[in-house]
Design a protein around this motif. Sequence first.
Motif, PDB file in Angstrom:
ATOM      1  N   VAL A 254       0.837  -1.209   0.000  1.00 55.57           N
ATOM      2  CA  VAL A 254       0.000   0.000   0.000  1.00 55.57           C
ATOM      3  C   VAL A 254       0.866   1.251   0.000  1.00 55.57           C
ATOM      4  O   VAL A 254       0.639   2.192  -0.766  1.00 55.57           O
ATOM      5  CB  VAL A 254      -0.953  -0.010   1.225  1.00 55.57           C
ATOM      6  N   LYS A 255       1.871   1.271   0.854  1.00 53.77           N
ATOM      7  CA  LYS A 255       2.727   2.460   0.972  1.00 53.77           C
ATOM      8  C   LYS A 255       3.622   2.656  -0.251  1.00 53.77           C
ATOM      9  O   LYS A 255       4.067   3.773  -0.530  1.00 53.77           O
ATOM     10  CB  LYS A 255       3.570   2.375   2.236  1.00 53.77           C
ATOM     11  N   ALA A 256       3.882   1.564  -0.974  1.00 51.23           N
ATOM     12  CA  ALA A 256       4.726   1.672  -2.171  1.00 51.23           C
ATOM     13  C   ALA A 256       3.920   2.024  -3.420  1.00 51.23           C
ATOM     14  O   ALA A 256       4.494   2.395  -4.440  1.00 51.23           O
ATOM     15  CB  ALA A 256       5.465   0.352  -2.403  1.00 51.23           C
ATOM     16  N   GLU A 257       2.603   1.921  -3.344  1.00 47.17           N
ATOM     17  CA  GLU A 257       1.741   2.162  -4.495  1.00 47.17           C
ATOM     18  C   GLU A 257       1.770   3.624  -4.898  1.00 47.17           C
ATOM     19  O   GLU A 257       1.730   4.518  -4.057  1.00 47.17           O
ATOM     20  CB  GLU A 257       0.310   1.736  -4.166  1.00 47.17           C
ATOM     21  N   LYS A 258       1.836   3.883  -6.203  1.00 47.08           N
ATOM     22  CA  LYS A 258       1.925   5.250  -6.718  1.00 47.08           C
ATOM     23  C   LYS A 258       0.588   5.795  -7.198  1.00 47.08           C
ATOM     24  O   LYS A 258       0.427   6.999  -7.343  1.00 47.08           O
ATOM     25  CB  LYS A 258       2.934   5.306  -7.878  1.00 47.08           C
ATOM     26  N   ARG A 259      -0.363   4.910  -7.460  1.00 40.88           N
ATOM     27  CA  ARG A 259      -1.661   5.393  -7.927  1.00 40.88           C
ATOM     28  C   ARG A 259      -2.530   5.816  -6.758  1.00 40.88           C
ATOM     29  O   ARG A 259      -2.295   5.397  -5.624  1.00 40.88           O
ATOM     30  CB  ARG A 259      -2.358   4.311  -8.755  1.00 40.88           C
ATOM     31  N   PRO A 260      -3.554   6.626  -7.020  1.00 41.02           N
ATOM     32  CA  PRO A 260      -4.375   7.148  -5.920  1.00 41.02           C
ATOM     33  C   PRO A 260      -5.121   6.070  -5.142  1.00 41.02           C
ATOM     34  O   PRO A 260      -5.454   5.007  -5.667  1.00 41.02           O
ATOM     35  CB  PRO A 260      -5.363   8.087  -6.641  1.00 41.02           C
ATOM     36  N   ALA A 261      -5.368   6.354  -3.864  1.00 36.66           N
ATOM     37  CA  ALA A 261      -6.241   5.575  -2.972  1.00 36.66           C
ATOM     38  C   ALA A 261      -5.915   4.087  -2.931  1.00 36.66           C
ATOM     39  O   ALA A 261      -6.791   3.243  -3.145  1.00 36.66           O
ATOM     40  CB  ALA A 261      -7.701   5.785  -3.374  1.00 36.66           C
ATOM     41  N   PRO A 262      -4.685   3.710  -2.622  1.00 34.06           N
ATOM     42  CA  PRO A 262      -4.344   2.280  -2.613  1.00 34.06           C
ATOM     43  C   PRO A 262      -5.068   1.487  -1.532  1.00 34.06           C
ATOM     44  O   PRO A 262      -5.416   0.321  -1.756  1.00 34.06           O
ATOM     45  CB  PRO A 262      -2.819   2.274  -2.392  1.00 34.06           C
ATOM     46  N   LEU A 263      -5.298   2.084  -0.351  1.00 31.44           N
ATOM     47  CA  LEU A 263      -5.982   1.346   0.707  1.00 31.44           C
ATOM     48  C   LEU A 263      -7.436   1.088   0.326  1.00 31.44           C
ATOM     49  O   LEU A 263      -7.969  -0.007   0.552  1.00 31.44           O
ATOM     50  CB  LEU A 263      -5.893   2.114   2.026  1.00 31.44           C
ATOM     51  N   LYS A 264      -8.068   2.070  -0.264  1.00 31.13           N
ATOM     52  CA  LYS A 264      -9.449   1.897  -0.713  1.00 31.13           C
ATOM     53  C   LYS A 264      -9.528   0.802  -1.774  1.00 31.13           C
ATOM     54  O   LYS A 264     -10.427  -0.053  -1.751  1.00 31.13           O
ATOM     55  CB  LYS A 264      -9.999   3.212  -1.266  1.00 31.13           C
ATOM     56  N   ARG A 265      -8.582   0.796  -2.710  1.00 31.37           N
ATOM     57  CA  ARG A 265      -8.590  -0.227  -3.748  1.00 31.37           C
ATOM     58  C   ARG A 265      -8.336  -1.611  -3.162  1.00 31.37           C
ATOM     59  O   ARG A 265      -8.871  -2.606  -3.644  1.00 31.37           O
ATOM     60  CB  ARG A 265      -7.565   0.113  -4.835  1.00 31.37           C
ATOM     61  N   THR A 266      -7.507  -1.675  -2.120  1.00 28.50           N
ATOM     62  CA  THR A 266      -7.280  -2.950  -1.443  1.00 28.50           C
ATOM     63  C   THR A 266      -8.578  -3.497  -0.873  1.00 28.50           C
ATOM     64  O   THR A 266      -8.872  -4.699  -0.982  1.00 28.50           O
ATOM     65  CB  THR A 266      -6.249  -2.786  -0.316  1.00 28.50           C
TER      66      THR A 266
END
Length: 343
Positions: A254-266
């Motif tokens: 999640v913290k390495a993700e560059k696109r918006p809202a990674p936690l929401k997408r998870t």
Amino acid sequence: MNIIEMHSQGWQQLRERRAELPHALLISGQRGIGKFALAESFAASLLCEALTEAGTACGRCPACGWLAQGNHPDLRLLQPNALAEGEGSDAAAGDKSGKKKASQQITIDQVRALDEFLHVGTHRHGARVILLNPAEAMNRATANAILKALEEPIAGTLFILVSSEPYRLLPTIRSRCQTIPMRPPPAARAVAWLRHAGVRDGEQWLALAGGSPLLALELSAKGERVLLDSLLGQVSRGRGLDAVAAAAVVDKAVKAEKRPAPLKRTLEWSQKWLFDLTLVSQGLPPRYFVAHAPQLLRLAQGIDTRKLLAFNRKAIQYKAQCEQPVNSRLFLEEFFLNYARLF
């Protein structure tokens, strides 16, 4: 196959609006089906000075030249700075550079910057277009400012709002827009588009994306699957899941993700996994994770259906919570602890 051919019905609906152009359109539909690309194509057709017989922009006139360069004087795009820069909502949390994190919202300052644009004549004596994408990214102050503009329409000016979550818009904004709902394209057409884009196993990726071809294209690129793969590596463990270790693995992604809202997408992927687990537990085939049917079948054996349905409901609450500022590591630990209890 281009986006217009893939969404021929939606394009026809837009073309029908040209005869008597409204002051606001709301193009709505699930994420990743190409709504924004279709809105851009329609805006280009309104600004083009030599339309084709199909009603598309010619690509050769001066207006199309300015559009290609991204500086047409009669078009404005309002979107979150984070979307423009490709920055994820949590990706910058560990940034030590001191650089201010880009906004996830369409701000009131962006709307105020439209004042002069809206109240001077158009440069090419044609239409004036404002694109808002995604419209649900407006905060309350921004939404009220847009509402004022919609309540006092200006001749020759069209607002095009693009939204994957139209229910989050103010009812007063929705009521002032002509809505064009867009459905996912037929599967065969979407798979053909993916094949043209160089994607193998298009059916598998399209199922995983819930019928959204642009999302399927993103997922098919190896670099875009890190977040999803980290989640699947944990939820497929079932009884062998270590909730704390799982939270650490997924939180790192999640913290390495560059696109918006990674936690929401998870959480969105988790909901789809739980949905498929529920289907398989009732003897039905999975809808999204078709390539993971054997793992889902193994996990579903002996699972308590009542607990599973209750956790599906809990996941809805989790998704709402993760849109607020949260400690992602602690949040994921709670999620995985409750998921592990299913087994």
